[in-house]
Design a protein around this motif. Structure first.
Motif, PDB file in Angstrom:
ATOM      1  N   THR A 141      19.234   3.554 -27.454  1.00 22.11           N
ATOM      2  CA  THR A 141      18.912   3.172 -28.829  1.00 22.11           C
ATOM      3  C   THR A 141      20.138   3.306 -29.720  1.00 22.11           C
ATOM      4  O   THR A 141      21.024   4.136 -29.471  1.00 22.11           O
ATOM      5  CB  THR A 141      17.782   4.039 -29.416  1.00 22.11           C
ATOM      6  N   VAL A 142      20.189   2.471 -30.745  1.00 28.08           N
ATOM      7  CA  VAL A 142      21.205   2.603 -31.787  1.00 28.08           C
ATOM      8  C   VAL A 142      20.497   2.622 -33.131  1.00 28.08           C
ATOM      9  O   VAL A 142      19.502   1.916 -33.328  1.00 28.08           O
ATOM     10  CB  VAL A 142      22.252   1.467 -31.742  1.00 28.08           C
ATOM     11  N   THR A 143      20.995   3.448 -34.032  1.00 31.28           N
ATOM     12  CA  THR A 143      20.420   3.545 -35.370  1.00 31.28           C
ATOM     13  C   THR A 143      21.497   3.234 -36.393  1.00 31.28           C
ATOM     14  O   THR A 143      22.545   3.892 -36.433  1.00 31.28           O
ATOM     15  CB  THR A 143      19.846   4.947 -35.627  1.00 31.28           C
ATOM     16  N   PHE A 144      21.244   2.213 -37.188  1.00 29.22           N
ATOM     17  CA  PHE A 144      22.162   1.807 -38.253  1.00 29.22           C
ATOM     18  C   PHE A 144      21.701   2.424 -39.561  1.00 29.22           C
ATOM     19  O   PHE A 144      20.527   2.319 -39.934  1.00 29.22           O
ATOM     20  CB  PHE A 144      22.188   0.280 -38.377  1.00 29.22           C
ATOM     21  N   GLY A 145      22.620   3.097 -40.255  1.00 26.87           N
ATOM     22  CA  GLY A 145      22.335   3.653 -41.570  1.00 26.87           C
ATOM     23  C   GLY A 145      23.104   2.900 -42.635  1.00 26.87           C
ATOM     24  O   GLY A 145      24.323   2.738 -42.529  1.00 26.87           O
ATOM     25  N   ASN A 146      22.420   2.419 -43.646  1.00 23.67           N
ATOM     26  CA  ASN A 146      23.043   1.632 -44.710  1.00 23.67           C
ATOM     27  C   ASN A 146      23.399   2.537 -45.885  1.00 23.67           C
ATOM     28  O   ASN A 146      22.519   3.017 -46.600  1.00 23.67           O
ATOM     29  CB  ASN A 146      22.091   0.522 -45.167  1.00 23.67           C
ATOM     30  N   ASP A 147      24.696   2.758 -46.083  1.00 29.63           N
ATOM     31  CA  ASP A 147      25.159   3.573 -47.202  1.00 29.63           C
ATOM     32  C   ASP A 147      25.665   2.728 -48.365  1.00 29.63           C
ATOM     33  O   ASP A 147      26.290   3.246 -49.292  1.00 29.63           O
ATOM     34  CB  ASP A 147      26.268   4.526 -46.737  1.00 29.63           C
ATOM     35  N   GLU A 148      25.413   1.425 -48.309  1.00 24.24           N
ATOM     36  CA  GLU A 148      25.771   0.560 -49.426  1.00 24.24           C
ATOM     37  C   GLU A 148      24.849   0.835 -50.613  1.00 24.24           C
ATOM     38  O   GLU A 148      23.762   1.404 -50.474  1.00 24.24           O
ATOM     39  CB  GLU A 148      25.645  -0.912 -49.020  1.00 24.24           C
ATOM     40  N   ALA A 149      25.271   0.386 -51.798  1.00 20.08           N
ATOM     41  CA  ALA A 149      24.450   0.552 -52.994  1.00 20.08           C
ATOM     42  C   ALA A 149      23.317  -0.463 -53.042  1.00 20.08           C
ATOM     43  O   ALA A 149      22.383  -0.316 -53.838  1.00 20.08           O
ATOM     44  CB  ALA A 149      25.318   0.422 -54.241  1.00 20.08           C
ATOM     45  N   ALA A 150      23.395  -1.511 -52.205  1.00 21.18           N
ATOM     46  CA  ALA A 150      22.363  -2.545 -52.161  1.00 21.18           C
ATOM     47  C   ALA A 150      21.864  -2.707 -50.736  1.00 21.18           C
ATOM     48  O   ALA A 150      22.462  -2.189 -49.780  1.00 21.18           O
ATOM     49  CB  ALA A 150      22.921  -3.868 -52.685  1.00 21.18           C
ATOM     50  N   ALA A 151      20.775  -3.429 -50.576  1.00 20.70           N
ATOM     51  CA  ALA A 151      20.214  -3.667 -49.251  1.00 20.70           C
ATOM     52  C   ALA A 151      21.174  -4.490 -48.397  1.00 20.70           C
ATOM     53  O   ALA A 151      21.905  -5.348 -48.903  1.00 20.70           O
ATOM     54  CB  ALA A 151      18.877  -4.386 -49.377  1.00 20.70           C
ATOM     55  N   ALA A 152      21.170  -4.220 -47.088  1.00 21.78           N
ATOM     56  CA  ALA A 152      21.944  -5.006 -46.126  1.00 21.78           C
ATOM     57  C   ALA A 152      21.006  -6.026 -45.499  1.00 21.78           C
ATOM     58  O   ALA A 152      19.971  -5.666 -44.933  1.00 21.78           O
ATOM     59  CB  ALA A 152      22.543  -4.102 -45.058  1.00 21.78           C
ATOM     60  N   THR A 153      21.358  -7.297 -45.617  1.00 18.98           N
ATOM     61  CA  THR A 153      20.499  -8.357 -45.091  1.00 18.98           C
ATOM     62  C   THR A 153      21.132  -8.986 -43.859  1.00 18.98           C
ATOM     63  O   THR A 153      22.357  -9.016 -43.714  1.00 18.98           O
ATOM     64  CB  THR A 153      20.262  -9.438 -46.158  1.00 18.98           C
ATOM     65  N   GLY A 154      20.289  -9.481 -42.973  1.00 17.39           N
ATOM     66  CA  GLY A 154      20.780 -10.156 -41.776  1.00 17.39           C
ATOM     67  C   GLY A 154      21.468  -9.240 -40.793  1.00 17.39           C
ATOM     68  O   GLY A 154      22.290  -9.687 -39.984  1.00 17.39           O
ATOM     69  N   ALA A 155      21.151  -7.949 -40.825  1.00 22.52           N
ATOM     70  CA  ALA A 155      21.806  -7.002 -39.917  1.00 22.52           C
ATOM     71  C   ALA A 155      21.338  -7.235 -38.484  1.00 22.52           C
ATOM     72  O   ALA A 155      20.153  -7.486 -38.232  1.00 22.52           O
ATOM     73  CB  ALA A 155      21.497  -5.568 -40.346  1.00 22.52           C
ATOM     74  N   ARG A 156      22.275  -7.155 -37.538  1.00 20.66           N
ATOM     75  CA  ARG A 156      21.955  -7.312 -36.122  1.00 20.66           C
ATOM     76  C   ARG A 156      22.684  -6.245 -35.319  1.00 20.66           C
ATOM     77  O   ARG A 156      23.781  -5.818 -35.682  1.00 20.66           O
ATOM     78  CB  ARG A 156      22.377  -8.687 -35.602  1.00 20.66           C
TER      79      ARG A 156
END
Length: 243
Positions: free
Chosen positions: A186-201
């Motif tokens: 498994t891999v877990t992506f954490g989004n630390d941007e100030a906005a949502a991340a779209t289209g992540a793969r």
């Protein structure tokens, strides 16, 4: 607790600090005296010495000691001596915006053996929160490893040509993948941007002869700011793969 621009890290907790401002008392504080491998003081009358430190983050800067503005590049440099290779690493990271969650380390640069004074330099792109830099002691470091620092400076180089990527990726898998049988990865992506991340793969690259189900990229969809998303594969090494 701290030393100049640095705050104490988690190495040794609160009761066993082994870093101090060393003062020059030649020849007793210098290399060659009673088996010493490096100088305690490498510039002027004082230097910052970490003596046989505990593993973990030894010290780091903070935004109120070394402010780094998002979207700008900085040159970090200092003079140093290091008694052993594979003992210490220079690290860069950021504290997540809003102060939630653990600090994220974005780079670790191994420090080799340097028993005469050397010069370290590295370029840092600030972003994703409060950017900091500091020293880490490896858990597998040899006994008795010392690190001495002097002349620490941070220079503003102006706007960065590219903005920093604000996110983390953690991989979880068995310590040994059994050949000829599926193993969950498994891999877990954490989004630390100030906005949502779209289209992540999430894309899994495998050695030749290995297979995974699903075979292609896994769509993570939209990951909210501060959120996480996980992808999973069943990975099968070939039966003749080395353990």
């Amino acid at each position: 607790q701290g030393w100049g621009p640095f705050l104490k890290g988690d190495a040794g907790g609160t009761n066993d600090p082994r870093t101090h401002i060393a003062q020059l008392h030649a020849p007793y504080t210098q290399a060659g005296w009673n088996g010493k491998l490096v100088d305690d003081v490498i510039g002027g009358a004082e230097s910052l010495k970490s003596h046989d430190e505990n593993s973990g983050l030894v010290y780091r800067t903070a935004p109120w000691t070394v402010p780094m503005e998002d979207g700008r590049r900085y040159r970090v440099e200092y003079a140093y001596q290091s008694s052993h290779a594979g003992a210490y690493e220079w690290v860069t990271g950021y504290d997540r915006t809003g102060g939630t969650g653990a600090a994220v380390e974005t780079r670790r640069t191994p420090i080799g053996q340097q028993r005469t004074t050397g010069h370290f330099t590295e370029t840092v792109t600030a972003g994703c929160g409060d950017t900091w830099t500091g020293l880490r002691k490896r858990a597998d470091a040899p006994d008795g490893a010392d690190f001495v620092l002097d002349g620490f400076t941070v220079t503003d180089l102006g706007p960065a040509p590219e903005r920093a990527a604000c996110g983390t990726l953690a991989v979880a898998a068995p310590e040994t993948l059994e050949p000829g049988r599926p193993n969950r990865v498994t891999v877990t992506f954490g989004n630390d941007e100030a906005a949502a991340a779209t289209g992540a793969r999430a894309v899994l690259e495998l050695p030749e002869g290995w297979t995974a189900e699903p075979a292609g990229p896994v769509d993570l969809g939209t990951v909210a700011a501060g959120g996480k998303a996980t992808a999973a594969w069943q990975v099968t090494p070939p039966v003749d793969a080395a353990h």
